[in-house]
Design an enzyme around this catalytic site. Structure first.
Site, PDB file in Angstrom:
ATOM      1  N   ASP A 166       3.367   9.631  -0.684  1.00 34.10           N
ATOM      2  CA  ASP A 166       2.282   8.782  -0.194  1.00 34.10           C
ATOM      3  C   ASP A 166       1.993   7.689  -1.206  1.00 34.10           C
ATOM      4  OD1 ASP A 166      -0.391   7.848   0.787  1.00 34.10           O
ATOM      5  OD2 ASP A 166      -0.169   9.573   2.109  1.00 34.10           O
TER       6      ASP A 166
ATOM      7  N   HIS B 236       0.818  -1.220   0.000  1.00 36.18           N
ATOM      8  CA  HIS B 236       0.000   0.000   0.000  1.00 36.18           C
ATOM      9  C   HIS B 236       0.848   1.265   0.000  1.00 36.18           C
ATOM     10  CE1 HIS B 236      -4.043  -1.861   1.013  1.00 36.18           C
ATOM     11  NE2 HIS B 236      -3.204  -2.884   1.099  1.00 36.18           N
TER      12      HIS B 236
HETATM   13  P1  ADP Z   1      -3.158   6.675   5.200  1.00 37.10           P
HETATM   14  O1  ADP Z   1      -3.620   5.329   4.853  1.00 37.10           O
HETATM   15  O2  ADP Z   1      -1.698   6.855   5.091  1.00 37.10           O
HETATM   16  O3  ADP Z   1      -3.648   7.186   6.503  1.00 37.10           O
HETATM   17  P2  ADP Z   1      -5.080   7.598   3.205  1.00 37.10           P
HETATM   18  O4  ADP Z   1      -5.395   8.980   2.760  1.00 37.10           O
HETATM   19  O5  ADP Z   1      -4.926   6.617   2.105  1.00 37.10           O
HETATM   20  O6  ADP Z   1      -3.775   7.685   4.101  1.00 37.10           O
HETATM   21  O7  ADP Z   1      -6.219   7.043   4.129  1.00 37.10           O
HETATM   22  C1  ADP Z   1      -6.592   7.681   5.315  1.00 37.10           C
HETATM   23  C2  ADP Z   1      -7.955   7.165   5.735  1.00 37.10           C
HETATM   24  O8  ADP Z   1      -8.170   7.560   7.082  1.00 37.10           O
HETATM   25  C3  ADP Z   1      -9.067   7.724   4.897  1.00 37.10           C
HETATM   26  O9  ADP Z   1     -10.032   6.722   4.662  1.00 37.10           O
HETATM   27  C4  ADP Z   1      -9.638   8.846   5.772  1.00 37.10           C
HETATM   28  O10 ADP Z   1     -11.012   9.045   5.600  1.00 37.10           O
HETATM   29  C5  ADP Z   1      -9.350   8.340   7.166  1.00 37.10           C
HETATM   30  N1  ADP Z   1      -9.100   9.481   8.078  1.00 37.10           N
HETATM   31  C6  ADP Z   1      -8.043  10.294   8.077  1.00 37.10           C
HETATM   32  N2  ADP Z   1      -8.163  11.219   9.034  1.00 37.10           N
HETATM   33  C7  ADP Z   1      -9.337  10.990   9.641  1.00 37.10           C
HETATM   34  C8  ADP Z   1     -10.038  11.603  10.722  1.00 37.10           C
HETATM   35  N3  ADP Z   1      -9.548  12.630  11.422  1.00 37.10           N
HETATM   36  N4  ADP Z   1     -11.212  11.076  11.084  1.00 37.10           N
HETATM   37  C9  ADP Z   1     -11.711  10.018  10.404  1.00 37.10           C
HETATM   38  N5  ADP Z   1     -11.100   9.404   9.396  1.00 37.10           N
HETATM   39  C10 ADP Z   1      -9.923   9.880   9.019  1.00 37.10           C
HETATM   40  C1  G6P Z   2      -1.166   3.257   6.179  1.00 35.91           C
HETATM   41  C2  G6P Z   2      -0.614   1.862   6.047  1.00 35.91           C
HETATM   42  C3  G6P Z   2      -1.556   0.855   6.688  1.00 35.91           C
HETATM   43  C4  G6P Z   2      -1.847   1.279   8.118  1.00 35.91           C
HETATM   44  C5  G6P Z   2      -2.384   2.697   8.160  1.00 35.91           C
HETATM   45  C6  G6P Z   2      -2.657   3.197   9.575  1.00 35.91           C
HETATM   46  O1  G6P Z   2      -2.330   3.303   5.433  1.00 35.91           O
HETATM   47  O2  G6P Z   2      -0.397   1.564   4.673  1.00 35.91           O
HETATM   48  O3  G6P Z   2      -1.000  -0.427   6.669  1.00 35.91           O
HETATM   49  O4  G6P Z   2      -2.772   0.401   8.722  1.00 35.91           O
HETATM   50  O5  G6P Z   2      -1.448   3.565   7.542  1.00 35.91           O
HETATM   51  O6  G6P Z   2      -1.524   3.065  10.378  1.00 35.91           O
HETATM   52  P1  G6P Z   2      -1.491   2.166  11.684  1.00 35.91           P
HETATM   53  O7  G6P Z   2      -0.067   2.176  12.112  1.00 35.91           O
HETATM   54  O8  G6P Z   2      -2.415   2.823  12.649  1.00 35.91           O
HETATM   55  O9  G6P Z   2      -1.990   0.812  11.310  1.00 35.91           O
END
Ligand code: ADP
Ligand code: G6P
Length: 507
Positions: A380, A168
Site C-alpha cells: 500500500d 499516492h
Molecule cells: P485507499 O486510499 O487505498 O483506499 P487508505 O487507507 O489510504 O486506502 O484510505 C482509505 C480511506 O477510505 C480512509 O480515509 C478511510 O477512512 C476510508 N474508508 C475506508 N473504508 C471505509 C468505509 N467502509 N466507510 C467509510 N470510509 C472508509
Molecule cells: C486510492 C488511490 C486514489 C483513489 C482511491 C479510491 O487511494 O490512490 O487515487 O481515488 O484509491 O479509488 P477510486 O477508484 O474509487 O477512485
C-alpha cells in the site's frame, strides 16, 4: 506561498450519482480524497476531476458542483468522461494495469493496448481542462497514477508553468515496472513534471533506479534531483513526502458527543470481549482474505482467544465493474463464513462483516471502540486508516497491527506490531500478542504512534511539498524518522520491544 492551489486528480471529492429519478452527491472514498479535502478546505483553491458520472439528460452537473463547492469551501471543475473513456482509462489502464503493476501484482494486469490509447486521450482531456482554468500564478498540483501523462500533454499545448506531481501509490522496482509495454513513454511523461513526490524513500529509490536504467541521457544527482539532458537543461526534483491526515479533525470528531454516544453502544454490543477492527476499500491489495485466514488460524491455535475477541471487518465497495474485485468479494464472504462456521457458539460470532460505506461518526466510533486495529495490506502506498485509528485513540490506548508493506510502516514501525501479511502464523501470533498485551505497553506504543501522526500531519506534508517545490535548489530532505523497510524486519512471532534508545513518552 500566496498562489492559488490548483489540484488535479482523477476523482473529485464528491461523487454524483443517480438514485431513481434523483441525482445526489456523496463524498468520494479513498485516501486521496481524505487527505486532500482538509488541505483545500484550509487554503481554498480549485479542484479539477471526474465527478464519477457522465453528462446525462436531467442532470445539472454545474449546479450540483457549485453547490457542493460552496459547502466544501473551495471550487470544483469537472472533467466529464464518456462511458468508453471511463472503461478504457479508469477501469482499464489505471486500474487493470497501473494499479496492480505498481503494487507488485503483475499477474493481475491486463495489458490491453486499447487501454493505453484511452489513457493518453483522457490525460489530454484533463490537460485541456487545466489549460482552460489555470491562472498565471497557480500552483498546479497533479495527483496520482491516473494522470502521469498530464504534464506532457500540457507542455504540448504550450503551458510553461511549473507543474508538480504526487504519487499516492507505490512505485515498483525496475524488474516489475519494466513489464509495462509503455514503460519508456510513462517515464518520459513523468519527467515533464518539475517536482515529483513519493510516499517513501523506497518508492523514490525504485523510480530513480528505473529512470537511470531505461531513459538514455539522464543522470541522477544528489539525493533528490534528476538532471535531464534536454535543451534547455532542466532539473526535476524528486522528493519523499509521506502523506497524512488532519489529525486534529479526527481526534476532535472522536471526542465529540455523537461519536462518544455511538462508541458506547458499540462497546455494549461487544461487552467483555476485545474488538479487532479492519477498515478497507474492497481491494486485493488490502490483504483482507489473508487477515481473515490469520484470524481463523489464531482461533484454531490459541483456544484462549475464543469468545474473547471479535473481528469487525468493514469493507467499502470499490471498482465493482472489474471482475477481480467481484471475485474478491466472493472470496472474502466465503472465508468469513468458513471461520464463523468453525467457531461460532451461542452468543458469539467471531467475525462481523460490514459491506458498506460508514459515515464519519460511525467510522470514528469504531476506531474509538477497537482495542486492536489490523492494517495488513500486501502492498500500500500509505494506508491512512492506520493514522486515522491512532488519531481517534484519544485515551492513548490500543494496538496497531501493521503490515511491513504499508507505506505507513516506514514511519509508524516503532509503536506498531509489524507483520508480514503473507505469513499466516506470524499474523495469528501477532493477534495473540495484541490481545494479551498489558496496558502499560499498549499505552506506551500508542503514545509514540499518536505523537508521530500529530506532528507529521497533512498540513506538515503540504508545507514540505510546497517548500520543496518553491526552493529549486533545496535538498529535498526525507522526513525525519523514516527507516528503510528492509532494515526493520522484526522477529515475526513476538511483539518487538520498544528500542531502548527511544525516549519513554510515559516519563
Ligand atoms: P485507499 O486510499 O487505498 O483506499 P487508505 O487507507 O489510504 O486506502 O484510505 C482509505 C480511506 O477510505 C480512509 O480515509 C478511510 O477512512 C476510508 N474508508 C475506508 N473504508 C471505509 C468505509 N467502509 N466507510 C467509510 N470510509 C472508509
Ligand atoms: C486510492 C488511490 C486514489 C483513489 C482511491 C479510491 O487511494 O490512490 O487515487 O481515488 O484509491 O479509488 P477510486 O477508484 O474509487 O477512485
Amino acid at each position: 506561498m500566496s498562489s492559488r492551489l490548483l489540484v488535479v486528480s482523477n476523482r473529485l471529492p464528491v461523487v454524483i450519482e443517480q438514485h431513481g429519478e434523483q441525482w445526489c452527491s456523496r463524498p468520494g472514498s479513498g485516501g486521496l480524497v481524505t487527505a486532500l479535502t482538509p488541505v483545500l478546505r484550509q487554503r481554498g483553491g480549485l479542484w479539477i476531476g471526474w465527478p464519477g458520472t457522465s453528462v446525462q439528460k436531467g442532470l445539472d452537473l454545474d449546479g450540483m458542483l457549485a453547490e457542493a463547492g460552496e459547502a466544501a469551501g473551495f471550487n470544483f471543475a469537472a472533467v466529464n468522461l464518456t462511458s468508453d473513456e471511463r472503461d478504457g482509462f479508469y477501469y482499464g489502464f489505471s486500474n487493470e494495469i497501473v494499479w496492480p503493476l505498481f503494487h507488485g501484482l503483475h499477474t493481475r494486469c491486463n495489458f490491453d493496448p486499447s487501454f493505453w490509447k484511452a489513457y493518453r486521450a483522457v490525460n489530454c482531456k484533463f490537460a485541456r481542462t487545466i489549460k482552460e482554468n489555470v491562472q498565471e500564478n497557480d500552483f498546479i498540483w497533479v495527483h496520482d497514477y491516473h494522470l502521469m501523462h498530464v504534464a506532457k500533454e500540457l507542455r504540448e499545448v504550450g503551458l510553461r508553468q511549473k507543474i508538480s506531481f504526487f504519487l499516492h501509490i507505490p512505485f515498483p522496482p525496475p524488474e516489475i515496472f519494466l513489464k509495462m509495454p509503455w514503460r519508456f513513454d510513462v517515464l518520459e511523461a513523468l519527467l515533464e513534471f518539475d517536482v515529483l513526490g513519493f510516499q517513501t524513500q523506497g518508492y523514490r529509490r525504485n523510480f530513480t533506479q528505473c529512470i537511470s536504467s531505461v531513459v538514455p541521457g539522464l543522470s541522477v544527482r544528489g539525493r533528490g534531483r534528476v538532471m535531464t539532458t534536454k535543451t534547455p537543461r532542466r532539473a526535476v526534483q524528486i522528493g519523499v513526502f509521506p502523506i497524512s491526515i488532519d489529525f486534529e479533525e479526527f481526534a476532535d470528531k472522536a471526542a465529540s458527543e455523537e461519536t462518544t454516544a455511538r462508541a458506547g453502544e458499540i462497546r455494549e454490543e461487544f461487552a467483555g470481549r476485545k474488538l479487532m477492527l479492519g477498515v478497507d476499500r474492497l481491494d486485493y491489495t488490502k490483504g483482507i482474505p489473508e487477515r481473515v485466514k490469520a484470524f481463523g488460524d489464531a482461533l484454531d491455535r490459541y483456544p484462549e482467544l475464543r469468545e474473547k475477541v471479535t473481528l469487525v471487518q468493514v469493507v467499502v465497495p470499490s471498482r465493482t465493474a472489474i471482475h477481480e474485485y467481484q471475485d474478491l468479494k466472493a472470496e472474502i464472504e466465503k472465508l468469513v463464513s468458513e471461520v464463523n462456521g468453525r467457531h461460532t457458539v451461542p452468543g458469539w460470532v467471531p467475525i462481523h462483516y460490514v459491506f458498506r460505506n460508514l459515515d464519519r461518526t460511525e467510522l470514528t466510533a469504531f476506531y474509538r471502540t477497537a482495542d486492536i486495529m489490523s492494517v495488513t495490506p500486501l502492498r500500500d502506498g500509505m494506508n491512512l486508516v492506520a493514522k486515522e485509528y491512532c488519531a481517534c485513540r484519544i485515551e492513548n490506548d490500543g494496538v496497531l497491527i501493521l503490515s511491513e508493506f504499508a507505506g505507513t510502516a516506514a514511519t509508524m514501525h516503532r509503536g506498531a506490531l509489524l507483520v508480514n501479511p503473507h505469513d499466516q502464523e506470524g499474523m495469528a501470533d501477532a493477534i495473540f500478542n495484541a490481545v494479551m498485551m498489558g496496558k502499560k505497553e499498549r499505552q506506551m506504543r500508542m503514545r509514540i504512534l499518536r505523537q508521530g501522526v500529530r506532528k507529521f500531519d497533512v498540513f506538515w506534508w503540504l508545507d514540505m511539498f510546497l517548500k520543496a517545490s518553491n526552493e529549486q535548489d533545496a535538498e529535498l530532505a526525507a522526513p525525519p524518522e523514516e527507516y528503510d523497510l528492509l532494515a526493520l524486519l522484526p522477529p515475526p512471532s513476538v511483539a518487538p520491544p520498544i528500542p531502548a534508545h527511544l525516549p519513554d513518552p510515559t516519563r
